[in-house]
Design a protein around this motif. Structure first.
Motif, PDB file in Angstrom:
ATOM      1  N   UNK A 121     -21.862  57.009 -29.726  1.00  0.00           N
ATOM      2  CA  UNK A 121     -21.915  56.199 -28.530  1.00  0.00           C
ATOM      3  C   UNK A 121     -20.356  55.788 -27.999  1.00  0.00           C
ATOM      4  N   UNK A 122     -20.241  56.365 -27.117  1.00  0.00           N
ATOM      5  CA  UNK A 122     -18.824  55.978 -26.459  1.00  0.00           C
ATOM      6  C   UNK A 122     -19.146  55.073 -25.339  1.00  0.00           C
ATOM      7  N   UNK A 123     -18.299  53.813 -25.178  1.00  0.00           N
ATOM      8  CA  UNK A 123     -18.515  53.050 -24.342  1.00  0.00           C
ATOM      9  C   UNK A 123     -17.290  52.892 -22.954  1.00  0.00           C
ATOM     10  N   UNK A 124     -17.815  52.611 -22.010  1.00  0.00           N
ATOM     11  CA  UNK A 124     -16.383  52.470 -21.070  1.00  0.00           C
ATOM     12  C   UNK A 124     -16.127  51.131 -20.729  1.00  0.00           C
ATOM     13  N   UNK A 143     -13.717  54.374 -23.895  1.00  0.00           N
ATOM     14  CA  UNK A 143     -13.234  55.180 -22.753  1.00  0.00           C
ATOM     15  C   UNK A 143     -12.298  53.889 -22.065  1.00  0.00           C
ATOM     16  N   UNK A 144     -11.106  54.158 -21.940  1.00  0.00           N
ATOM     17  CA  UNK A 144     -10.121  53.202 -21.050  1.00  0.00           C
ATOM     18  C   UNK A 144     -10.327  53.764 -19.798  1.00  0.00           C
ATOM     19  N   UNK A 145     -11.073  52.985 -18.764  1.00  0.00           N
ATOM     20  CA  UNK A 145     -11.183  53.510 -17.415  1.00  0.00           C
ATOM     21  C   UNK A 145     -10.164  52.670 -16.496  1.00  0.00           C
ATOM     22  N   UNK A 146      -8.667  53.335 -16.366  1.00  0.00           N
ATOM     23  CA  UNK A 146      -7.802  52.587 -15.898  1.00  0.00           C
ATOM     24  C   UNK A 146      -7.471  52.766 -14.419  1.00  0.00           C
ATOM     25  N   UNK A 147      -6.471  52.268 -13.920  1.00  0.00           N
ATOM     26  CA  UNK A 147      -6.126  52.073 -12.559  1.00  0.00           C
ATOM     27  C   UNK A 147      -6.002  53.569 -12.056  1.00  0.00           C
ATOM     28  N   UNK A 148      -6.824  53.684 -10.828  1.00  0.00           N
ATOM     29  CA  UNK A 148      -6.745  55.084 -10.177  1.00  0.00           C
ATOM     30  C   UNK A 148      -8.014  55.892 -10.429  1.00  0.00           C
ATOM     31  N   UNK A 149      -8.808  55.315 -11.408  1.00  0.00           N
ATOM     32  CA  UNK A 149      -9.925  56.315 -11.760  1.00  0.00           C
ATOM     33  C   UNK A 149     -11.073  56.139 -10.569  1.00  0.00           C
ATOM     34  N   UNK A 150     -11.795  57.358 -10.424  1.00  0.00           N
ATOM     35  CA  UNK A 150     -12.897  57.458  -9.560  1.00  0.00           C
ATOM     36  C   UNK A 150     -14.078  56.310  -9.786  1.00  0.00           C
ATOM     37  N   UNK A 151     -14.482  56.051  -8.823  1.00  0.00           N
ATOM     38  CA  UNK A 151     -15.695  54.958  -9.102  1.00  0.00           C
ATOM     39  C   UNK A 151     -15.308  53.747  -9.598  1.00  0.00           C
ATOM     40  N   UNK A 152     -16.033  53.179 -10.133  1.00  0.00           N
ATOM     41  CA  UNK A 152     -15.727  51.811 -10.610  1.00  0.00           C
ATOM     42  C   UNK A 152     -14.406  51.870 -11.595  1.00  0.00           C
ATOM     43  N   UNK A 172     -12.395  56.740 -31.829  1.00  0.00           N
ATOM     44  CA  UNK A 172     -12.020  57.769 -30.692  1.00  0.00           C
ATOM     45  C   UNK A 172     -11.697  56.935 -29.314  1.00  0.00           C
ATOM     46  N   UNK A 173     -10.646  57.233 -28.973  1.00  0.00           N
ATOM     47  CA  UNK A 173     -10.181  56.531 -27.924  1.00  0.00           C
ATOM     48  C   UNK A 173      -9.809  57.628 -26.728  1.00  0.00           C
ATOM     49  N   UNK A 174     -10.621  57.165 -25.499  1.00  0.00           N
ATOM     50  CA  UNK A 174     -10.492  58.218 -24.377  1.00  0.00           C
ATOM     51  C   UNK A 174      -9.537  57.544 -23.199  1.00  0.00           C
ATOM     52  N   UNK A 175      -8.832  58.576 -22.527  1.00  0.00           N
ATOM     53  CA  UNK A 175      -8.500  57.846 -21.369  1.00  0.00           C
ATOM     54  C   UNK A 175      -9.002  58.440 -19.864  1.00  0.00           C
ATOM     55  N   UNK A 176      -9.479  57.849 -19.124  1.00  0.00           N
ATOM     56  CA  UNK A 176      -9.950  57.994 -17.721  1.00  0.00           C
ATOM     57  C   UNK A 176      -9.056  57.515 -16.616  1.00  0.00           C
ATOM     58  N   UNK A 177      -8.868  58.251 -15.612  1.00  0.00           N
ATOM     59  CA  UNK A 177      -8.070  57.662 -14.464  1.00  0.00           C
ATOM     60  C   UNK A 177      -7.015  58.832 -13.982  1.00  0.00           C
ATOM     61  N   UNK A 178      -7.452  59.421 -12.970  1.00  0.00           N
ATOM     62  CA  UNK A 178      -6.453  60.200 -12.246  1.00  0.00           C
ATOM     63  C   UNK A 178      -6.011  61.605 -12.860  1.00  0.00           C
ATOM     64  N   UNK A 179      -6.700  62.125 -14.013  1.00  0.00           N
ATOM     65  CA  UNK A 179      -6.351  63.152 -14.643  1.00  0.00           C
ATOM     66  C   UNK A 179      -6.953  64.256 -13.850  1.00  0.00           C
ATOM     67  N   UNK A 180      -6.026  65.230 -13.624  1.00  0.00           N
ATOM     68  CA  UNK A 180      -6.424  66.520 -12.782  1.00  0.00           C
ATOM     69  C   UNK A 180      -6.051  67.818 -13.530  1.00  0.00           C
ATOM     70  N   UNK A 195      -8.898  61.702 -26.525  1.00  0.00           N
ATOM     71  CA  UNK A 195      -9.342  62.766 -25.562  1.00  0.00           C
ATOM     72  C   UNK A 195      -9.014  62.424 -23.994  1.00  0.00           C
ATOM     73  N   UNK A 196      -9.329  63.345 -23.133  1.00  0.00           N
ATOM     74  CA  UNK A 196      -9.114  62.645 -21.672  1.00  0.00           C
ATOM     75  C   UNK A 196     -10.565  62.571 -21.224  1.00  0.00           C
ATOM     76  N   UNK A 197     -11.030  61.865 -20.210  1.00  0.00           N
ATOM     77  CA  UNK A 197     -12.110  61.566 -19.637  1.00  0.00           C
ATOM     78  C   UNK A 197     -11.964  61.904 -18.122  1.00  0.00           C
ATOM     79  N   UNK A 198     -12.199  62.985 -17.686  1.00  0.00           N
ATOM     80  CA  UNK A 198     -11.888  63.306 -16.427  1.00  0.00           C
ATOM     81  C   UNK A 198     -13.275  63.556 -15.484  1.00  0.00           C
ATOM     82  N   UNK A 199     -13.201  62.907 -14.311  1.00  0.00           N
ATOM     83  CA  UNK A 199     -14.316  62.830 -13.553  1.00  0.00           C
ATOM     84  C   UNK A 199     -14.119  63.587 -12.187  1.00  0.00           C
TER      85      UNK A 199
END
Ligand code: FMN
Length: 316
Positions: A121-124, A143-152, A172-180, A195-199
């Motif tokens: 289970x990963x939790x955002x 999952x750290x959903x940081x500034x600039x991430x898509x959606x909420x 496990x620590x994931x980073x989300x937000x503006x990774x392209x 890990x990176x969390x890429x939307x």
């Protein structure tokens, strides 16, 4: 903490392709997994629980033919407005989905039930307070959903979020937000993420369910075209300015909705007004997802190999 080996051994690059409402479906998920990236989708993208069962069957069958494929995951929205949660969770458990990503709420029984069959289970989360709660509840990943991430999205910078969450969590620590791109995935690792969390980047692929106009808008947009507002779904998120205007609303003068819309009810907000992160400026193509995954893996390896080439003088 290292990525669990049953995951790590099957990845070509440490990436979870993040679940996106109305965007991620079986083709995107299978394309990612086939290329060594964890593919995911929100259970709610299948419009009924029976439809969700069908997607799980299809993905399971297609991946069974690909023994080296990365595992896949589903996103369950743990919010009281999600009347499907119980039924979708029962199905998730019955089919032993390898990874469950929870958002908009934490549920201890769910975590225990997924652990019982060997799932992760990963939790955002968008701030340290939510991270601490989830860590204490025993999630495997945050999952750290940081500034600039898509959606909420949160309002905290990636640097700040990672150092704070890492100090209280050794999972496990994931980073989300503006990774392209792959260099940014390498940077996330250097900053302490596993890990990176890429939307958003995966929305501009041939396999995504996004309509053509949305894919084109992603290619045309820059970070300044992203509007951060609670006025679309009821909680703050990032959306494409042009899609707000095209829906007949003034991006500079938005009024909040009458009720929350997380896609759990009629999903009105999300159909015409399109969520996307500030990483849009890095999107120039709409490739097949396997090409994108290969490119991310190549860029990641090159960036890591060259990261140490700048040598500073010896500190005294
Ligand atoms: C169009 C779109 C739809 C999204 N839908 C969901 C969703 O249903 N559930 C969820 O947990 N996160 C959702 N997200 C957030 C992503 O899972 C992820 O946190 C985000 O895309 C990462 O930032 P990035 O887009 O800048 O890469 C969505 C994001 C986008 C862009």
């Amino acid at each position: 903490m290292p990525i669990p080996s049953r995951f790590a051994n099957r990845l070509t690059v440490p990436v979870v392709a993040a679940p996106m409402f109305l965007i991620s479906g079986p083709d995107l998920v299978v394309g990612c997994c086939q290329s060594g990236v964890v593919g995911t989708f929100p259970a709610l993208n299948a419009r009924t629980t029976e439809g969700y069962a069908g997607w799980l069957d299809e993905i399971g069958q297609r991946l069974a033919a690909l023994p080296r494929a990365a595992p896949f995951g589903v996103n369950l929205v743990v919010h009281r407005s999600n009347s499907r949660l119980e039924a979708d969770l029962a199905l998730t458990i019955a089919r032993k989905v390898p990874l469950v990503i929870t958002s908009l709420g934490l549920n201890r029984d769910l975590i225990a039930a997924v652990h019982d069959y060997g799932g992760l289970v990963f939790h955002d989360v968008t701030n340290l307070k939510f991270a601490a709660k989830a860590a204490e509840a025993g999630v495997d990943g945050l999952i750290a959903v940081t500034f600039g991430a898509g959606g909420h999205a949160g309002m905290i910078s990636a640097f700040a979020a990672l150092q704070e969450i890492r100090s209280i969590f050794d999972g496990v620590l994931l980073l989300g937000g503006s990774i392209s791109n792959g260099a940014q995935i390498a940077a996330a690792r250097l900053m302490g993420a596993d890990m990176a969390y890429v939307g958003t980047r995966f929305m501009a692929t041939q396999e995504s369910l996004a309509v053509e106009r949305l894919k084109q808008m992603l290619v045309e947009s820059k970070a300044a075209d992203i509007v951060y507002t609670p006025a679309i779904s009821g909680i703050a998120g990032n959306f494409l300015r042009q899609s707000i205007a095209a829906a007949g609303r003034d991006p500079d003068n938005l009024t909040p909705p009458q009720q929350l819309d997380f896609g759990t009810t009629d999903a009105k907000a999300w159909k015409d007004i399109w969520a996307a992160g500030q990483g849009v400026g890095g999107i120039e193509t709409i490739p097949p997802v396997q090409d994108l995954c290969r490119q991310l893996a190549r860029e990641y390896e090159t960036s890591l190999a060259t990261a140490g080439q700048f040598s500073c003088r010896q500190a005294s």
